[in-house]
Design a protein around this motif. Structure first.
Motif, PDB file in Angstrom:
ATOM      1  N   ARG A   1       0.831  -1.195   0.000  1.00  0.00           N
ATOM      2  CA  ARG A   1       0.000   0.000   0.000  1.00  0.00           C
ATOM      3  C   ARG A   1       0.875   1.258   0.000  1.00  0.00           C
ATOM      4  O   ARG A   1       2.084   1.199   0.242  1.00  0.00           O
ATOM      5  CB  ARG A   1      -0.938   0.008   1.198  1.00  0.00           C
ATOM      6  CG  ARG A   1      -1.973  -1.108   1.184  1.00  0.00           C
ATOM      7  CD  ARG A   1      -2.882  -1.035   2.404  1.00  0.00           C
ATOM      8  NE  ARG A   1      -2.119  -1.183   3.647  1.00  0.00           N
ATOM      9  CZ  ARG A   1      -2.613  -0.922   4.860  1.00  0.00           C
ATOM     10  NH1 ARG A   1      -3.857  -0.482   4.998  1.00  0.00           N
ATOM     11  NH2 ARG A   1      -1.850  -1.094   5.934  1.00  0.00           N
TER      12      ARG A   1
ATOM     13  N   MET B   1      -1.180   7.902   2.148  1.00  0.00           N
ATOM     14  CA  MET B   1      -1.981   8.979   1.593  1.00  0.00           C
ATOM     15  C   MET B   1      -2.484   9.888   2.711  1.00  0.00           C
ATOM     16  O   MET B   1      -2.406   9.550   3.894  1.00  0.00           O
ATOM     17  CB  MET B   1      -3.192   8.414   0.838  1.00  0.00           C
ATOM     18  CG  MET B   1      -2.880   7.401  -0.249  1.00  0.00           C
ATOM     19  SD  MET B   1      -1.933   8.086  -1.617  1.00  0.00           S
ATOM     20  CE  MET B   1      -3.056   9.344  -2.221  1.00  0.00           C
TER      21      MET B   1
ATOM     22  N   ILE C   1      -7.889  14.129  -1.425  1.00  0.00           N
ATOM     23  CA  ILE C   1      -6.981  12.999  -1.236  1.00  0.00           C
ATOM     24  C   ILE C   1      -5.676  13.336  -1.941  1.00  0.00           C
ATOM     25  O   ILE C   1      -5.673  13.672  -3.127  1.00  0.00           O
ATOM     26  CB  ILE C   1      -7.585  11.710  -1.814  1.00  0.00           C
ATOM     27  CG1 ILE C   1      -8.867  11.331  -1.059  1.00  0.00           C
ATOM     28  CG2 ILE C   1      -6.569  10.563  -1.754  1.00  0.00           C
ATOM     29  CD1 ILE C   1      -9.591  10.142  -1.648  1.00  0.00           C
TER      30      ILE C   1
ATOM     31  N   ALA D   1      -3.575   3.189   1.199  1.00  0.00           N
ATOM     32  CA  ALA D   1      -4.435   2.736   0.107  1.00  0.00           C
ATOM     33  C   ALA D   1      -3.639   1.820  -0.807  1.00  0.00           C
ATOM     34  O   ALA D   1      -2.419   1.968  -0.949  1.00  0.00           O
ATOM     35  CB  ALA D   1      -4.972   3.921  -0.688  1.00  0.00           C
TER      36      ALA D   1
ATOM     37  N   GLU E   1      -6.749   0.944  -5.548  1.00  0.00           N
ATOM     38  CA  GLU E   1      -7.722   1.892  -5.019  1.00  0.00           C
ATOM     39  C   GLU E   1      -7.410   3.308  -5.510  1.00  0.00           C
ATOM     40  O   GLU E   1      -8.313   4.051  -5.914  1.00  0.00           O
ATOM     41  CB  GLU E   1      -7.712   1.858  -3.492  1.00  0.00           C
ATOM     42  CG  GLU E   1      -8.342   0.603  -2.898  1.00  0.00           C
ATOM     43  CD  GLU E   1      -8.167   0.510  -1.405  1.00  0.00           C
ATOM     44  OE1 GLU E   1      -9.048  -0.065  -0.747  1.00  0.00           O
ATOM     45  OE2 GLU E   1      -7.139   1.010  -0.879  1.00  0.00           O
ATOM     46  N   LEU E   2      -6.137   3.666  -5.471  1.00  0.00           N
ATOM     47  CA  LEU E   2      -5.735   4.993  -5.925  1.00  0.00           C
ATOM     48  C   LEU E   2      -6.058   5.180  -7.399  1.00  0.00           C
ATOM     49  O   LEU E   2      -6.583   6.233  -7.804  1.00  0.00           O
ATOM     50  CB  LEU E   2      -4.241   5.198  -5.669  1.00  0.00           C
ATOM     51  CG  LEU E   2      -3.655   6.517  -6.152  1.00  0.00           C
ATOM     52  CD1 LEU E   2      -4.370   7.713  -5.529  1.00  0.00           C
ATOM     53  CD2 LEU E   2      -2.159   6.572  -5.847  1.00  0.00           C
ATOM     54  N   GLN E   3      -5.767   4.176  -8.216  1.00  0.00           N
ATOM     55  CA  GLN E   3      -6.081   4.266  -9.643  1.00  0.00           C
ATOM     56  C   GLN E   3      -7.578   4.466  -9.858  1.00  0.00           C
ATOM     57  O   GLN E   3      -8.001   5.259 -10.705  1.00  0.00           O
ATOM     58  CB  GLN E   3      -5.607   2.998 -10.355  1.00  0.00           C
ATOM     59  CG  GLN E   3      -4.106   2.884 -10.506  1.00  0.00           C
ATOM     60  CD  GLN E   3      -3.542   3.893 -11.470  1.00  0.00           C
ATOM     61  OE1 GLN E   3      -4.161   4.224 -12.479  1.00  0.00           O
ATOM     62  NE2 GLN E   3      -2.369   4.415 -11.165  1.00  0.00           N
TER      63      GLN E   3
ATOM     64  N   TRP F   1      -9.732   5.851  -7.815  1.00  0.00           N
ATOM     65  CA  TRP F   1     -10.117   7.212  -7.407  1.00  0.00           C
ATOM     66  C   TRP F   1      -9.711   8.239  -8.461  1.00  0.00           C
ATOM     67  O   TRP F   1     -10.425   9.206  -8.693  1.00  0.00           O
ATOM     68  CB  TRP F   1      -9.475   7.557  -6.067  1.00  0.00           C
ATOM     69  CG  TRP F   1      -9.944   6.696  -4.928  1.00  0.00           C
ATOM     70  CD1 TRP F   1     -11.153   6.060  -4.831  1.00  0.00           C
ATOM     71  CD2 TRP F   1      -9.219   6.369  -3.750  1.00  0.00           C
ATOM     72  NE1 TRP F   1     -11.220   5.352  -3.654  1.00  0.00           N
ATOM     73  CE2 TRP F   1     -10.052   5.521  -2.967  1.00  0.00           C
ATOM     74  CE3 TRP F   1      -7.957   6.692  -3.263  1.00  0.00           C
ATOM     75  CZ2 TRP F   1      -9.648   5.013  -1.734  1.00  0.00           C
ATOM     76  CZ3 TRP F   1      -7.545   6.182  -2.038  1.00  0.00           C
ATOM     77  CH2 TRP F   1      -8.391   5.354  -1.285  1.00  0.00           C
ATOM     78  N   CYS F   2      -8.560   8.015  -9.083  1.00  0.00           N
ATOM     79  CA  CYS F   2      -8.126   8.921 -10.161  1.00  0.00           C
ATOM     80  C   CYS F   2      -9.094   8.830 -11.342  1.00  0.00           C
ATOM     81  O   CYS F   2      -9.461   9.842 -11.944  1.00  0.00           O
ATOM     82  CB  CYS F   2      -6.714   8.577 -10.611  1.00  0.00           C
ATOM     83  SG  CYS F   2      -5.420   8.912  -9.384  1.00  0.00           S
TER      84      CYS F   2
ATOM     85  N   VAL G   1     -10.055  11.708  -6.915  1.00  0.00           N
ATOM     86  CA  VAL G   1      -8.755  12.372  -6.832  1.00  0.00           C
ATOM     87  C   VAL G   1      -8.624  13.301  -8.019  1.00  0.00           C
ATOM     88  O   VAL G   1      -8.644  12.851  -9.173  1.00  0.00           O
ATOM     89  CB  VAL G   1      -7.596  11.351  -6.829  1.00  0.00           C
ATOM     90  CG1 VAL G   1      -6.254  12.064  -6.996  1.00  0.00           C
ATOM     91  CG2 VAL G   1      -7.594  10.538  -5.550  1.00  0.00           C
TER      92      VAL G   1
ATOM     93  N   THR H   1      -0.992  14.498  -7.197  1.00  0.00           N
ATOM     94  CA  THR H   1      -1.342  13.124  -6.855  1.00  0.00           C
ATOM     95  C   THR H   1      -1.678  12.319  -8.108  1.00  0.00           C
ATOM     96  O   THR H   1      -1.337  11.132  -8.205  1.00  0.00           O
ATOM     97  CB  THR H   1      -2.516  13.115  -5.861  1.00  0.00           C
ATOM     98  OG1 THR H   1      -2.127  13.875  -4.703  1.00  0.00           O
ATOM     99  CG2 THR H   1      -2.861  11.712  -5.425  1.00  0.00           C
TER     100      THR H   1
ATOM    101  N   SER I   1       0.417   9.106  -9.136  1.00  0.00           N
ATOM    102  CA  SER I   1      -0.219   7.832  -9.446  1.00  0.00           C
ATOM    103  C   SER I   1       0.315   7.267 -10.763  1.00  0.00           C
ATOM    104  O   SER I   1       0.540   6.051 -10.883  1.00  0.00           O
ATOM    105  CB  SER I   1      -1.739   8.020  -9.523  1.00  0.00           C
ATOM    106  OG  SER I   1      -2.381   6.819  -9.862  1.00  0.00           O
TER     107      SER I   1
END
Length: 202
Positions: A59, A62, A75, A150, A154-156, A158-159, A164, A169, A173
């Motif tokens: 992870r 963040m 975020i 995260a 998960e980050l991808q 949100w982008c 996000v 950020t 990513s």
């Protein structure tokens, strides 16, 4: 290298418009390539860093922080402004420790990004950190933020969904994705002074 002299502007004079606690705004008079004069108003910035902290379980570290201009909680990756005379790595170590409590065993400089080229000279250095050890946060007075972890997936998501929208950020990513795919290789090096080097500040 292409000749870009036909695109360049020549600075002629500068007027200071605002020097606040955080922002320094100036107006430059410039000569354009066709010889005419114009004015350019923009924000002078000392530079900043962003840290992509990699936890041993895969992870990333963040933050969630309220940003007044956006009137929203955003975020973001940990980041912060360079202090006067401070080096980029020292700033990255300090910001990661102060905001999240983490110090890192290894660091790698990834690249730079200019988030607002139309109205600021700000440049953000992108750092990766791994071998993280959790300690105590040292938030600045009046600074309020949540730290969480995260997965890259998960980050991808949100982008992609628009949850996000922070520029640095989004770029971070992209860097993370390419590094994990093995397409971009980072120059990892041991943290100067060990994992607790960030505690020395500047």
């Amino acid at each position: 290298m292409a000749d870009d002299s036909h695109l360049r502007e020549t600075p002629l004079s500068r007027t200071e418009l605002l020097r606040g606690h955080f922002l320094h705004v100036v107006r430059d008079t410039v000569r354009m390539p066709d010889g005419a004069q114009a004015t350019r108003e923009f924000v002078l910035h000392p530079g900043a860093v962003m840290v992509i902290g990699l936890l041993d379980d895969g992870r990333v570290v963040m933050e969630r922080q309220f940003r007044h201009p956006m009137q929203a909680v955003m975020i973001e990756f940990p980041a912060g402004k360079l202090d006067a005379g401070e080096g980029s790595l020292a700033c990255a170590q300090r910001e990661l420790l102060e905001e999240t409590g983490y110090s890192a065993r290894e660091w790698a400089f990834a690249g730079r990004l200019a988030p607002t080229i139309a109205y600021s000279d700000e440049v953000i250095d992108i750092w990766f950190a791994r071998g993280l050890t959790l300690g105590e946060r040292r938030l600045d007075e009046g600074e309020f933020l949540d730290v969480f972890a995260a997965t890259p997936a998960e980050l991808q998501a949100w982008c992609f969904s628009g949850e996000v929208i922070d520029c640095k950020t989004l770029i971070g990513s992209m860097w993370l994705q390419n590094v994990q795919r093995g397409e971009w290789v980072l120059p990892w090096a041991a943290s100067p002074g060990g994992a607790d080097a960030g505690e020395s500040g500047t």
